[in-house]
Scaffold this active site. Sequence first.
Site, PDB file in Angstrom:
ATOM      1  N   GLY A  40      21.862  33.985  37.119  1.00  0.00           N
ATOM      2  CA  GLY A  40      23.356  33.827  36.907  1.00  0.00           C
ATOM      3  C   GLY A  40      23.870  32.423  37.519  1.00  0.00           C
ATOM      4  N   LEU A  43      30.001  31.444  40.439  1.00  0.00           N
ATOM      5  CA  LEU A  43      30.382  30.946  41.622  1.00  0.00           C
ATOM      6  C   LEU A  43      29.137  31.061  42.471  1.00  0.00           C
ATOM      7  CD1 LEU A  43      33.838  31.440  42.576  1.00  0.00           C
ATOM      8  CD2 LEU A  43      32.890  29.295  41.434  1.00  0.00           C
ATOM      9  N   ALA A  44      28.583  32.201  42.677  1.00  0.00           N
ATOM     10  CA  ALA A  44      27.629  32.288  43.739  1.00  0.00           C
ATOM     11  C   ALA A  44      26.206  31.635  43.320  1.00  0.00           C
ATOM     12  CB  ALA A  44      27.366  34.034  43.952  1.00  0.00           C
ATOM     13  N   HIS A 265      42.779  46.749  39.158  1.00  0.00           N
ATOM     14  CA  HIS A 265      43.707  45.812  39.386  1.00  0.00           C
ATOM     15  C   HIS A 265      44.911  46.034  38.726  1.00  0.00           C
ATOM     16  CE1 HIS A 265      45.397  41.807  39.435  1.00  0.00           C
ATOM     17  NE2 HIS A 265      44.523  41.321  40.055  1.00  0.00           N
ATOM     18  N   SER A 283      46.921  37.186  36.972  1.00  0.00           N
ATOM     19  CA  SER A 283      46.744  37.286  38.394  1.00  0.00           C
ATOM     20  C   SER A 283      47.841  38.020  39.024  1.00  0.00           C
ATOM     21  CB  SER A 283      46.906  35.527  39.012  1.00  0.00           C
ATOM     22  OG  SER A 283      47.039  35.506  40.148  1.00  0.00           O
ATOM     23  N   ARG A 329      45.697  45.874  46.279  1.00  0.00           N
ATOM     24  CA  ARG A 329      45.629  46.418  44.930  1.00  0.00           C
ATOM     25  C   ARG A 329      45.667  47.832  44.749  1.00  0.00           C
ATOM     26  NH1 ARG A 329      41.391  41.715  43.250  1.00  0.00           N
ATOM     27  NH2 ARG A 329      42.788  40.059  43.143  1.00  0.00           N
ATOM     28  N   HIS A 400      38.500  46.070  37.179  1.00  0.00           N
ATOM     29  CA  HIS A 400      38.437  44.575  37.281  1.00  0.00           C
ATOM     30  C   HIS A 400      37.351  43.976  38.179  1.00  0.00           C
ATOM     31  CE1 HIS A 400      39.862  40.504  38.465  1.00  0.00           C
ATOM     32  NE2 HIS A 400      39.832  41.129  39.689  1.00  0.00           N
ATOM     33  N   ARG A 434      38.652  45.372  47.724  1.00  0.00           N
ATOM     34  CA  ARG A 434      38.570  43.784  47.755  1.00  0.00           C
ATOM     35  C   ARG A 434      39.990  43.428  47.806  1.00  0.00           C
ATOM     36  NH1 ARG A 434      38.991  39.592  44.859  1.00  0.00           N
ATOM     37  NH2 ARG A 434      38.867  40.431  42.781  1.00  0.00           N
ATOM     38  N   LEU A 440      36.193  34.792  45.006  1.00  0.00           N
ATOM     39  CA  LEU A 440      35.910  33.534  44.899  1.00  0.00           C
ATOM     40  C   LEU A 440      35.194  32.848  46.339  1.00  0.00           C
ATOM     41  CD1 LEU A 440      38.903  31.747  42.949  1.00  0.00           C
ATOM     42  CD2 LEU A 440      36.909  32.954  42.255  1.00  0.00           C
TER      43      LEU A 440
END
Lengths: 636, 252
Positions: A40, A43-44, A265, A283, A329, A400, A434, A440
Amino acid sequence: MNLNSRIPSGPLEQKWSNHKMNLKLVSPSRRSNYTVLVVGTGLAGASAAASLSEMGYNVKSFCIQDSPRRAHSIAAQGGINAAKNYCNDGDSIFRLFYDTIKGGDYRAREANVYRLAELSNNIIDQCVAQGVPFAREYSGYLANRSFGGAQVSRTFYARGQTGQQLLLGAYGALMKEVGRGNIELFSRREMLDLIVDEAVKGITVRNLISGELETHMADAVVLATGGYSNVFFLSTNAMASNVTAAWRAYKKGACFANPCFVQIHPTCMPLEGDTQSKLTLMSESLRNDGRVWVPKRSGDTRNPSEIPEEERDYFLERIYPSFGNLVPRDVAARSMKKQCDEGRGVGEYKMSVYLDFGKAIDKFGKNVIFEKYGNLFDMYDRITGESPFQVPMRIYPAVHYTMGGLWVDYNLMSTIPGLFVLGEANFSDHGANRLGASALMQGLADGYFVAPATVSDYLASVDPIQKDKSSTLAEDSKQKVNQHISTLLKVKGNKTVDYFHKKLGQIMWNHCGIARTPKGLEEGLSLILELKERFWSEVNVLGSAKDLNQSLEKAGRVADFLEYGELMILDAMSRNESCGGHFREDFQTDKGDPLRNDKDFCHASVWEYKDKNQAPSRHQEELLFENVKLSQRSYE
Amino acid sequence: MMSKKITLNFKIWRQSSPEDKGKFKEYQLEDVSVSMSFLETLDLLNEKLVAQNEEPVAFDHDCREGICGMCGAMVNGEAHGPLKDTTLCQLHMRHFKDQDTLVVEPWRSAGMPVVKDLVVDRSALDRIVSSGGYISAKTGSAPDANATLIDKEKADLAMDAASCIGCGACVAACPNASPMLFVGAKISQLSLLPQGQPESLQRVEDMLDQVDEENFGHCSNTYECEAACPKSISVSNIARANRQSILKSLKG
């Protein structure tokens, strides 16, 4: 099952620094003896691969798309949180920690979440150094904005493309190491098996262009393969996002935690027909200036502009006066669903609510609003053919993000020694829900700062793998994967893969979606089992295994989703409470708020795979709260 | 109001492998709702093809919200189709008329060879980035984020350049198959920022050297790239990159 979370002792503020002192190191000259596979490149994954490579390990990086830059982190819009307190509005590491724990409805580990908040500041520093063009004030200083679930302005952003810019930063770091010959990059590869012999030994991937199976042996494997939202078919995830890598690791002994925790979301574009392939998210930063409303009268079909102020119900502002449109959310999503269920929804299918920028445009002017949300408005216009400057947006909740994931200890290591799981693929930081602008943050905290320290600690305790001794393991793995692929190709039924994926999605949305009941879950379970059987006798996968075959790729993923859906439902059935993204209608207050059961369910549910013919076992990791008081989450 | 349905005629490039010569194949597709996206229309066609036991059309796509840069094809000779500033996945069928004929083919460029049907190999773009399209800030070495102030104007220009999604439309649209808009955008972003200064001249040299290594042509200012770019990246980024290149040649 031994679930040792390895949470360090000592005061919360010192756990990570003390722990780092206790972690073992590998000396610089020995690092190149070790091979780490990173699966993968979101970001991670990208940040972990780059950082481990900079340290001197031998790193191989794998991604499913044609380039690492395509990973779905790229689509994150709103921002990334950090406890910089640049706005002097009372923010601190403890407050970010507290908001995240509370936002997660007290179903995450204190120690992990505190570390996340602590590392948030380093992330912003790192990204700025890489040239990430965050939004700035005219003074040249970084700009911040507020976000759902928080009463401070701690969110850093790059227009509505924050994920893209952070990912391109991490991708740059990754490609720097590729260019210098330190990372070997394998794009268009899909991980189809994890090779385990007590500890992790490697992976088997399929080259999606040639169809060839390749095994890569290693001393440690880092999975950063994202979440499982696409079990719902329709979600805001990219089309290739899937659970296969995590699921196949699960079947090799990595336990799966909290699979029923899914985030819906609130600000997505509504469904407009049965050929729709995905739901597009906008967003939730839009809720900073947009006001959510429905007509007070159900069945009101007037145009929004014809409905006078006094006949509109700004229901989030009314029900939650202190947070208003910025409630978390899950609260927003349930509230919107309730309005629609009660007949006050708007649009062709009556399954959406208005998000109105009229007041903000009057107050700040069109230019300011365009500066903040320009690309989101354009995107909405492009898809719906309507401009939010003229007509209020219409929104509806969509799946989401998934908080559940492979279980990991404080070191982010799974129940398989040497298998580390980062980012959305693990379960560790967001509990049952979350907060915005935290995904992020977690991906980059895990990749830039946690994994480099903890993977090193693991490697320091093992001898580098003997490549020749591992060849039988590699051959066995290849053979099994091959068999699975040929079984899929041999079914030769008369239904497409998407047919099954859509059916599965409907079952999951109706029975294990925004609100769940024991009866609905029971029904969902039997429907899935039925569908799974039909899949293996009716699916039609054309083409061969020897070249690019997108139907075959999808078939493998849907086969895993069918199994995964079952585990999600089992988890939702056994969690007899409502918390965060898991709302059980049989556990709610008189006001319709979720009713947590801290006495019996203040734990992570951790599932262990047995075998094909046996139900998985459910274990528990008890969560201890020493620094925050468990309270009913209230945003009134 | 229920969405309108139209019938479309497709001529789609079918090529089973890089070695195959390839050819256009014609398909008619009925019941295309005008609220569908272009890729959803291809999904619908593929469902139909599988039902007839014909292999579906291979095409790259992922996020379907215009940001990952994975999708792209020439539609009636235009990269990403006729709508300005729009990726193929964000192109909706309301922009076409009933009975329109759509010619769909892959990006054509020696630097991005066809893999299968509409899928091309864009790894050359990755190699260009790995030759220097970054700032070498090792993890852990960064000062406080507000230690370096950046003019908002420059930060905004850098952000404009950084919006590139790496889809390759600029190469496909260019008569010389030059990737200069892609390359210029990255050079420009990093050279506008103070953090990017130390490596600035070396970066431009390394990246342009890599462009020459790949099978791409040179820029001759036709500006087709800017017209085709779904993220409206400006050709002024190419000028900014050229300025860096001249500075490099002056300084040696």
